[in-house]
Structure formats: C-alpha cells, structure tokens
Motif scaffolding. Sequence first.
Motif, PDB file in Angstrom:
ATOM      1  N   GLY A   1       0.932  -1.201  -0.091  1.00  0.00           N
ATOM      2  CA  GLY A   1       0.097   0.115  -0.013  1.00  0.00           C
ATOM      3  C   GLY A   1       0.834   1.213  -0.067  1.00  0.00           C
ATOM      4  N   PRO A   2       0.216   2.390   0.232  1.00  0.00           N
ATOM      5  CA  PRO A   2       0.742   3.669   0.246  1.00  0.00           C
ATOM      6  C   PRO A   2       2.055   3.814   1.368  1.00  0.00           C
ATOM      7  CG  PRO A   2      -1.236   3.918   0.734  1.00  0.00           C
ATOM      8  CD  PRO A   2      -1.227   2.650   0.339  1.00  0.00           C
ATOM      9  N   ILE A   3       3.092   4.446   1.169  1.00  0.00           N
ATOM     10  CA  ILE A   3       4.166   4.725   2.187  1.00  0.00           C
ATOM     11  C   ILE A   3       3.261   5.439   3.191  1.00  0.00           C
ATOM     12  CG2 ILE A   3       4.799   6.919   1.190  1.00  0.00           C
ATOM     13  CD1 ILE A   3       7.679   6.207   2.150  1.00  0.00           C
ATOM     14  N   PRO A   4       3.382   4.805   4.530  1.00  0.00           N
ATOM     15  CA  PRO A   4       3.075   5.554   5.642  1.00  0.00           C
ATOM     16  C   PRO A   4       3.103   6.949   6.074  1.00  0.00           C
ATOM     17  CG  PRO A   4       3.714   3.441   6.312  1.00  0.00           C
ATOM     18  CD  PRO A   4       4.301   3.792   4.870  1.00  0.00           C
ATOM     19  N   ILE A   5       2.111   7.608   6.632  1.00  0.00           N
ATOM     20  CA  ILE A   5       2.175   8.836   6.875  1.00  0.00           C
ATOM     21  C   ILE A   5       2.463   9.031   8.457  1.00  0.00           C
ATOM     22  CG2 ILE A   5       1.394  11.472   6.796  1.00  0.00           C
ATOM     23  CD1 ILE A   5       2.245  10.184   4.223  1.00  0.00           C
TER      24      ILE A   5
ATOM     25  N   HIS B   1      13.967   6.102  15.591  1.00  0.00           N
ATOM     26  CA  HIS B   1      14.364   4.711  14.313  1.00  0.00           C
ATOM     27  C   HIS B   1      12.893   4.374  13.606  1.00  0.00           C
ATOM     28  CE1 HIS B   1      17.434   4.091  17.411  1.00  0.00           C
ATOM     29  NE2 HIS B   1      18.130   3.441  16.445  1.00  0.00           N
ATOM     30  N   LEU B   2      13.197   4.750  12.154  1.00  0.00           N
ATOM     31  CA  LEU B   2      11.981   4.562  11.526  1.00  0.00           C
ATOM     32  C   LEU B   2      12.642   3.518  10.189  1.00  0.00           C
ATOM     33  CD1 LEU B   2       9.090   4.440  10.600  1.00  0.00           C
ATOM     34  CD2 LEU B   2       9.626   6.669   9.262  1.00  0.00           C
ATOM     35  N   ILE B   3      12.254   2.074  10.240  1.00  0.00           N
ATOM     36  CA  ILE B   3      13.015   1.075   9.594  1.00  0.00           C
ATOM     37  C   ILE B   3      11.676   0.343   8.761  1.00  0.00           C
ATOM     38  CG2 ILE B   3      14.451  -0.560   9.325  1.00  0.00           C
ATOM     39  CD1 ILE B   3      15.398   0.162  12.151  1.00  0.00           C
ATOM     40  N   LEU B   4      11.579   0.800   7.566  1.00  0.00           N
ATOM     41  CA  LEU B   4      10.555   0.346   6.798  1.00  0.00           C
ATOM     42  C   LEU B   4      10.887  -0.677   5.421  1.00  0.00           C
ATOM     43  CD1 LEU B   4       8.118   3.313   6.599  1.00  0.00           C
ATOM     44  CD2 LEU B   4       8.305   1.586   8.412  1.00  0.00           C
ATOM     45  N   GLY B   5      12.220  -0.797   5.321  1.00  0.00           N
ATOM     46  CA  GLY B   5      13.054  -1.507   4.251  1.00  0.00           C
ATOM     47  C   GLY B   5      12.423  -2.771   4.009  1.00  0.00           C
TER      48      GLY B   5
ATOM     49  N   GLN C   1      16.868   9.508  14.100  1.00  0.00           N
ATOM     50  CA  GLN C   1      18.324   9.192  13.869  1.00  0.00           C
ATOM     51  C   GLN C   1      18.526   8.216  12.823  1.00  0.00           C
ATOM     52  OE1 GLN C   1      20.264   7.716  17.675  1.00  0.00           O
ATOM     53  NE2 GLN C   1      19.297   9.282  18.841  1.00  0.00           N
ATOM     54  N   ILE C   2      17.723   7.199  12.419  1.00  0.00           N
ATOM     55  CA  ILE C   2      17.807   6.294  11.412  1.00  0.00           C
ATOM     56  C   ILE C   2      16.474   6.276  10.756  1.00  0.00           C
ATOM     57  CG2 ILE C   2      18.029   3.836  11.052  1.00  0.00           C
ATOM     58  CD1 ILE C   2      19.604   3.286  13.457  1.00  0.00           C
ATOM     59  N   LEU C   3      16.770   6.578   9.231  1.00  0.00           N
ATOM     60  CA  LEU C   3      15.494   6.671   8.259  1.00  0.00           C
ATOM     61  C   LEU C   3      15.905   5.360   7.057  1.00  0.00           C
ATOM     62  CD1 LEU C   3      12.747   7.327   7.270  1.00  0.00           C
ATOM     63  CD2 LEU C   3      13.924   9.385   6.201  1.00  0.00           C
ATOM     64  N   MET C   4      15.283   4.312   7.125  1.00  0.00           N
ATOM     65  CA  MET C   4      15.527   3.362   6.258  1.00  0.00           C
ATOM     66  C   MET C   4      14.117   3.002   5.572  1.00  0.00           C
ATOM     67  SD  MET C   4      18.462   1.002   7.803  1.00  0.00           S
ATOM     68  CE  MET C   4      18.966   0.348   6.624  1.00  0.00           C
ATOM     69  N   ILE C   5      13.890   3.521   4.169  1.00  0.00           N
ATOM     70  CA  ILE C   5      12.851   3.054   3.347  1.00  0.00           C
ATOM     71  C   ILE C   5      13.008   2.461   2.163  1.00  0.00           C
ATOM     72  CG2 ILE C   5      11.373   4.757   4.368  1.00  0.00           C
ATOM     73  CD1 ILE C   5      12.211   6.690   2.042  1.00  0.00           C
TER      74      ILE C   5
ATOM     75  N   CYS D   1      18.701   5.950   4.084  1.00  0.00           N
ATOM     76  CA  CYS D   1      18.685   4.919   3.187  1.00  0.00           C
ATOM     77  C   CYS D   1      17.426   4.809   2.398  1.00  0.00           C
ATOM     78  CB  CYS D   1      18.948   3.134   3.664  1.00  0.00           C
ATOM     79  SG  CYS D   1      19.195   2.260   2.359  1.00  0.00           S
ATOM     80  N   VAL D   2      17.487   5.142   1.202  1.00  0.00           N
ATOM     81  CA  VAL D   2      16.094   5.153   0.117  1.00  0.00           C
ATOM     82  C   VAL D   2      16.692   4.235  -0.918  1.00  0.00           C
ATOM     83  CG1 VAL D   2      15.460   7.446   0.800  1.00  0.00           C
ATOM     84  CG2 VAL D   2      17.069   7.246  -1.229  1.00  0.00           C
ATOM     85  N   ALA D   3      17.587   3.532  -0.754  1.00  0.00           N
ATOM     86  CA  ALA D   3      18.130   2.554  -1.980  1.00  0.00           C
ATOM     87  C   ALA D   3      16.946   1.534  -2.554  1.00  0.00           C
ATOM     88  CB  ALA D   3      19.275   1.745  -1.411  1.00  0.00           C
ATOM     89  N   ASN D   4      17.290   1.041  -3.927  1.00  0.00           N
ATOM     90  CA  ASN D   4      16.625   0.156  -4.274  1.00  0.00           C
ATOM     91  C   ASN D   4      15.076   0.242  -4.567  1.00  0.00           C
ATOM     92  OD1 ASN D   4      18.832  -1.752  -4.674  1.00  0.00           O
ATOM     93  ND2 ASN D   4      18.681  -1.902  -2.328  1.00  0.00           N
ATOM     94  N   ASN D   5      14.879   1.648  -5.038  1.00  0.00           N
ATOM     95  CA  ASN D   5      13.449   1.981  -5.215  1.00  0.00           C
ATOM     96  C   ASN D   5      13.385   2.465  -6.828  1.00  0.00           C
ATOM     97  OD1 ASN D   5      11.688   1.791  -2.753  1.00  0.00           O
ATOM     98  ND2 ASN D   5      13.443   2.869  -1.723  1.00  0.00           N
ATOM     99  N   LEU D   6      12.415   3.279  -7.058  1.00  0.00           N
ATOM    100  CA  LEU D   6      12.209   3.724  -8.460  1.00  0.00           C
ATOM    101  C   LEU D   6      12.206   5.449  -8.491  1.00  0.00           C
ATOM    102  CD1 LEU D   6       9.560   1.305  -9.540  1.00  0.00           C
ATOM    103  CD2 LEU D   6      11.934   1.178 -10.530  1.00  0.00           C
ATOM    104  N   LEU D   7      12.791   5.975  -7.520  1.00  0.00           N
ATOM    105  CA  LEU D   7      12.764   7.441  -7.130  1.00  0.00           C
ATOM    106  C   LEU D   7      13.668   7.778  -8.255  1.00  0.00           C
ATOM    107  CD1 LEU D   7      13.518   7.248  -3.394  1.00  0.00           C
ATOM    108  CD2 LEU D   7      11.297   7.712  -4.511  1.00  0.00           C
ATOM    109  N   THR D   8      13.377   9.338  -8.854  1.00  0.00           N
ATOM    110  CA  THR D   8      14.092   9.854  -9.534  1.00  0.00           C
ATOM    111  C   THR D   8      14.048  11.554  -9.361  1.00  0.00           C
ATOM    112  OG1 THR D   8      13.576  10.252 -12.123  1.00  0.00           O
ATOM    113  CG2 THR D   8      11.760  10.437 -10.827  1.00  0.00           C
ATOM    114  N   GLY D   9      14.351  12.179 -10.183  1.00  0.00           N
ATOM    115  CA  GLY D   9      14.581  13.549 -10.061  1.00  0.00           C
ATOM    116  C   GLY D   9      16.393  13.809  -9.671  1.00  0.00           C
TER     117      GLY D   9
END
Length: 992
Positions: free
Chosen positions: A274-278, A287-291, A316-320, A344-352
Amino acid sequence: MIYVRHILLLFFLLDNFHDILCNHDTDRDALLSFKSQVSDPKNALSRWSSNSNHCTWYGVTCSKVGKRVKSLTLPGLGLSGKLPPLLSNLTYLHSLDLSNNYFHGQIPLEFGHLSLLSVIKLPSNNLRGTLSPQLGHLHRLQILDFSVNNLTGKIPPSFGNLSSLKNLSLARNGLGGEIPTQLGKLQNLLSLQLSENNFFGEFPTSIFNISSLVFLSVTSNNLSGKLPLNFGHTLPNLKDLILASNRFEGVIPDSISNASHLQCIDLAHNNFHGPIPIFNNLKNLTHLILGNNFFSSTTSLNFQFFDSLANSTQLQILMINDNHLAGELPSSFANLSGNLQQLCVANNLLTGTLPEGMEKFQNLISLSFENNAFFGELPSEIGALHILQQIAIYNNSLSGEIPDIFGNFTNLYILAMGYNQFSGRIHPSIGQCKRLIELDLGMNRLGGTIPREIFKLSGLTTLYLEGNSLHGSLPHEVKILTQLETMVISGNQLSGNIPKEIENCSSLKRLVMASNKFNGSIPTNLGNLESLETLDLSSNNLTGPIPQSLEKLDYIQTLNLSFNHLEGEVPMKGVFMNLTKFDLQGNNQLCSLNMEIVQNLGVLMCVVGKKKRKILLPIILAVVGTTALFISMLLVFWTINNKRKERKTTVSLTPLRGLPQNISYADILMATNNFAAENLIGKGGFGSVYKGVFSFSTGETATLAVKILDLQQSKASQSFNAECEAWKNVRHRNLVKVITSCSSLDYKGEEFKALVMQFMLNGNLDVNLYPEDVESGSSLTLLQRLNIAIDVASAMDYLHHDCDPPVVHCDLKPANVLLDEYMVAHVADFGLARFLYQNTSEMQSSTLGLKGSIGYIAPEYGLGGKASTQGDVYSFGILLLEMFIAKRPTDEIFKEGLSLSKFVSAMDENQVLKVADRRLIDDYAYSTQSSSTGDHSSSFCGNTNWTHKAEECIAGVIRVGLCCTVHQPKDRWSMREASTKLHAIKHSMLSL
C-alpha cells in the motif's frame, strides 16, 4: 462472618511468620543442593559451605528479617548442569538470574510452587527442554526472563494466568508453534520480547489490546497477520514496535500516529504494502525502518511522508529502502532531523535530482541512494558531512563532474558511485580518505589517469574502475595494496606493462584487467598470488609466453587470456588441466601438446623435434619454408581465381573441426532432401533456412543449417557479400558459427548462393517467446530470459567494442537470435551488417537503404541517419523490453505514435509488473523455493521473498531497456554498459 475472616487472617500471618523466621535453614540446604548438582569451572561457589552464613555467599541476597533468600544472581560464570528441583524451596525468592551460563534440561515442575516469586531471570544459558506449565501458577510473578537459551516446545497457555506479569522475555531460544492468545490476558504487561525463535502462524490480535504495553519485539520469526485499524488507540503507551523479518502484511493504519510515544518502528523484511505510511505527531521517534516491503509512492506521497517527519526532531535512522517508491524527493527532505545518522532510500524507483540542503545532517554516518533513477549533478554540500563513513549512490543516472569533496572524508570507508554518467577526472583528494576499504567508480565516463594517491590507500580491499575512459599506466604503487582482494579495471584505455609489483597484492582474489591496451609480457611472478580465484587479462596487446607460475594458482576458477598475442607452449598442469576454467582463444601463436586443448581452444599443435645442432640449419629451413609458402599461396590464389570464373567456388569461412571445408550444391541438395518442406526452418527477407543432414566421405554425419539466398531479390547478392565479409572478421561464443559458404550454379545452370551454419536445436527467440501452446509451460523462464539477454548483450558488446573495425548488425530482433541445445543464445543474420571504417565514405553511409524490421529500427534511421552502434543499442533495448513485457513492438496497442519504449516508460513500477509476463515471477518463485529445501532463508521468508527477487530483476532489466531506447542516440547506454548491468542484475538475483 467477620470472626471467620479474622481467623483466616491470623492463620495467614502465622504461616508467613513461620515462613520468614523458621525456613532459613531450608534455604541454605536448597542452595547447597544447587551447588552439588552444577559444574562450576570458575570456582565462583567455592565459599558456599554449611559452616558459613548463606547470606554472605557469592550471588546471594537475603531479607533483613529471617535471613530468607530474596535474590540469587549468578550470571556469566560458566555454570552448567540441570536446574535442581530443590530451588523451589526458596519460597521467598524475588529474583533469580542465571544468565550467560550453560544450564540445560527442563525447568523443574517444582518451580510452579514458588507462589511468592516476583522475578525469575534465566537469560543467556543453554537450557534445553520445554517450559513447565506449572509456572502458570505464579500469580505474583512480575518479571519472567528466559532469554538466550536453547528452550524448545511451545509457550504454555497457562502463562496467561500470570496476572501480575510486567516483563516476559523468551527471546533467542528454539521455541516454536503458535503464540497462545491467552497472553492477551496479561493486562499489566509492559514488555514482551519473543524475538529470534521459530514461532509461526498468525500473531494474536489480543496482544494488540494490552494498553499498558511499552515494548513489543517479535523479530526474526515466521509470524503473519495484519496491524489492526485501531492500532494506535489500543497501544497508546507503546515506545518500541519491532516486527522485522516476519511475514506480516497489509497496509499500515493511519491510527499508528496516535501511539505518540513511539520511539522505534522496525517493520523491515515483511510483506506490508500500500501507500507509504504517513507518520504525524511522532515527536519522540528515533528509528524508522520500513525497508524490504512493498510500499509504493508518488511524488505527492513523498511530499506528505517527509513533511510528516518534520516534527520528529529526534530521528536518527531512516530506512525506506527496497520498496516500490517512485517519484521525486521533495525539498522538505532537508527538514528532516539534524540528528540523522543513517539515511537509506536505496533500491526503489525514485527519480529527479538529489535533494539539496544536506549539509544540515552533520551527524550523518551512512548515505545510501543507490539503485534508483536519480539524475543531475552530485550536490557539493555532501562535502560538509565530515563524519560520513559510507556513500552509496551507484546505479543511477547522475552526471557531470564529481566535485572535489573527498579531502573532508577522513572517516569514509565505503565510496560506491559506479553505474552513473559521471565525467571528468578522478580527484587525487580521494587519497586523503585514509580509512577507505571499498572504492567503486566503475561504469561511468571518467577520463584521465588513475591518481597514484589511490594506490597509497593501504587498507583498500575493493577497487572498481571498469567501463570508463581512463588511460595511462598502472602505477607501481600498486604494491602498497597488500589488503586488496578485488581489482576490476577492465574496459578502459590503460596501457603499458603490467607492473611486476602486483605480486605484492598477496590478498588478491579477483583481478580483471580485460579490454585495455596493456602490452609486454605477463609478469612471471603472477602465480605467486596464491589466493587468486579470477584472472582476466583478455583483449589486450600482451605478448610472450604464458608464465608457468600460473600452474600454482590452486584456487583459480576463471582464467581468461584470450585475444592477446601470446605465443609458445601452453602450460600443462594446474588450472590448464581443466578446459572449463580457462580461455585462450584469439592467440594465434600458442601451441600445446595436449590434444584436448588443441581441439577445443583453437591453438596449434606444438611440433616436437630434436634440439638444434647448428644455427645454419634453421635459417635454411626458414628460407625454404617461406619460399614454399609464397609459391603455394600464388597457386592457391590462381586456383581460386579460376574457380570463380567458372562460378563453382566454395568459400570457407570458419570451419568446425572435423568437418570438410568445401560443401557443394549437390551436398546441400542431398542434405535437405531436395529442399523438402519438412526441413524448412524459417524464411527471412533475403531467403530461406533449411535443416540439412550432411554425410561426409570420412563417415561422419552432421546436422547443419543452410541459408539459401533468394537471388530474385535485387539486394540478395549484396546481403550475401555483406554477411560473408562480416563472418570473416568476427568470432564470438554468442555468434552463430558459419562453417562455409557456397557460391555456385544449380542443376539448371542458374546462380546459387548459400551459407552453411551451425544448427540450433531450440530454434529462434521469437518462437520461444511466443510458443503456439502457451499452456504447455514451454515459455521461457525468468532466468532463461535473463541469460539470453546477457548472451545477446555480450555478442553485441564484442561487435561494437572488440572488433576492428566495429561491426553494426542493423537488424537485431528475436527472429535473429538462435538458441542451441543448452538454451545459449547466438546472434545470427548479418545481411544488413555495416563496418564502421574510419576516414572512409563507408563510415558516412546513410541508412536510407536499410530495411531492418519494423518496431526495432532506431528512430534516427527513419530520417536517414548513419549506421551506428547506438542504432543497435536501440534495437537491443526494444528486444529486451519485449522479452520481459511479453508484447511485440508491432502489437495493436502501439498505435498513433506510441512505441513499446514509450508505453513502458510512462508506467510506474506497479504497472510495469502488472504487464510483465506473470509466469516469470511465479515460476521463478516456485522453482527457487523448491530447490532450496532445507535452506533457512527459504523456510523463513517463504515464497514472497523469492517473488520480490523476481520483481527486482524484472524492474532492473526494464531500466536497462529504457536506458537503451532513449530517443537521442547520444544519451543511450553503450552495449558494454548494458551488458555489465545485466550481469550485475543476475548476480543480485542469485545471491541471498
């Protein structure tokens, strides 16, 4: 009634008074019994004696009144043995801590009699057996900690009766089964720690209703289930939610923001979608780890997500990472907490473009943007992050010069920037990153020389510089890299000798220097690199013999010395005894006494003769031999010329060993049974291909393919000549082998032209992509398609980059990709091929005369553009997309200017996976899981992890296809870049 209550109270007081004042001897006896039944290697219990006061013994604490044992604390003493049942006599015990020992066996049933027990701690042991249901009688128990043992079996449902329990920890055991729903009755519970066990089944929703819960961790099990919609309302006090590495699924409810005390959220490695949580109102979040889930997003959702974290000032830690996030990162990215340490925002389809304002994150240690579609320049603000230890931005489309920022990174140990489009030179300031152990700048457009400063980084273990335009020599300072394990510098323009000092790199396991301009001989001491597993020196200008020291490389798995100018005898021992481990093709002066090497690797047979006795004899023989050869050549040319005049010539190209070089029209007629319809394999633009079974005078038979030119077509002869010219100049394992050509007259006296080629048992790629019986399961699997794509890319890479002059195929499509019995792909049909000769009009020739195939022709060809390697790259990109999208570029949906490439590029990740051939994912997940029986990762992750692997692979291949089909030729990848990336995708898919 009041009288009865007083009597009962009196009896209770008398009983407890007796228990407090009169049972200290019983406690001492229980402790002595405990000592007698355990092994005590450190003699920690040596002072335990019947002659001393037990309240003074090591690890024992007593009450002030009655000398009753309140606490027994004996952690980390190496104690072993079974837990003595007599410990149950310690009826006043409040705390029992036997952590970090080696107790085993079952927990005695007598422990259930400790009705006044308030604390039991048995962490860090090796207890074996099942938990006693008797423990369910401990109504006053507040802390129960059996963590870090070897307990097995299930959690007793009677634990639900421990109504006073506040802390329950059973982590790091071998417990299994389902978690009992009765645990939901523990309404005073503050901490539940069940991580690293073998629990399975659905996680009890009743536990989500324990409003007092502060800490919940069930990581690394096999649990499933969903978070309830009212999650944040039922757990308002929760601080730590750790559900990582399970099989939880569903969407994250918006109510999670109501759990405003949350500090740590770790949902990684699950099936949430589903959509990335808000996350609003989470001011305490650290710590927010959603990878490694299946969250998705758009640019607008990204704005909302990062805006919602602006109030999380302690983050301190953000991993999506490893999700399906798409779109651009917002400018509010810079509003994240200044306390951020890992991003860490690796291994997604992010652009820009990469967001600006990152100089704010002065505490940042790790920055990971790899495997996305970011473009633009690298922000120089990154240079302000002085304590960075890791920068990973590889596999994007970043361009421009790399800013000179490395002098500030004194703590950096990983710098991975490969697979981008960076240009300019490599800054020597990288040499100031003294702690660097991994440097990856491969597959960019970097030029200049390799700074010597890089080779002074003594701790470097990995160096990737391949696929650039680097020139100059390899510095002698390479000897400093004694810790180096991998060096890949292939695909550059490096020259000079291979420095002999490289033998000092004693830790080297992988050395790849292929496709450069190195000359001179191979260092004789290269065999001293005892740990070497891969050595690739192919496609250089190396001369001299193969060093015999290479025989000593006991761990070598791949040795590639092909396409050099090596000479002399091939060594006979070590790796050279295994034909599958080394490649010597393209060295015309090598010889061997081993017949297998001669037959399979194309080297000459060494001539063994007597030692020369006189100097004059060899000179005379050489002169005589040269004269005889000259005369023979004149005779051959005269003979060929006469035969051409008679129009009955058979021209040999690249004969297969053991087959005659000359095949006549009569041979072809007989082999194809007079061109019978049942032997017709297919028809092309300039003729037909037949299957032929040839019988030779030697008694041998061979099944070959024969391409018969339709000379009624005006350009058929031109196509035949082009194909013959191409096949004389190319040779590669992924190109169809042409055995001979036949130019003669048929029995009617009419002109006849044919090519005799290696027969491919599994037909062409087009037939295999679209089998007539789709339900038969004969469609190509994911791994087969990926291997075929790599084979085709390798062949085209060779034609474009390793042939002199380069060859442009001009008609790459599935019908021209043939598959042998092992499903190895071979590119065929060079009827439209062009050579890119330099400084001639041929190079400037227009492509207006090229027909090609609709759907695969590069757009610039339609405007009369010149034949170019970029045109082939476009065709390859379309072929690649077709293989994984399972739609022909001529499909009816591609109308009114819509192409296959535009169709795919307009979709987000989820849509692409929907139109992909679903069997690629399902078949791969099923076959991989089936072949991994007994593997922990298979049973742990289940089918979903394999599915994710397949989807990652498809998404990666599609990215390659899109990079190859960019409208502007100059912006397309080269075939070398595409080939290298496909290899990396395969490696990633097969690794766990």
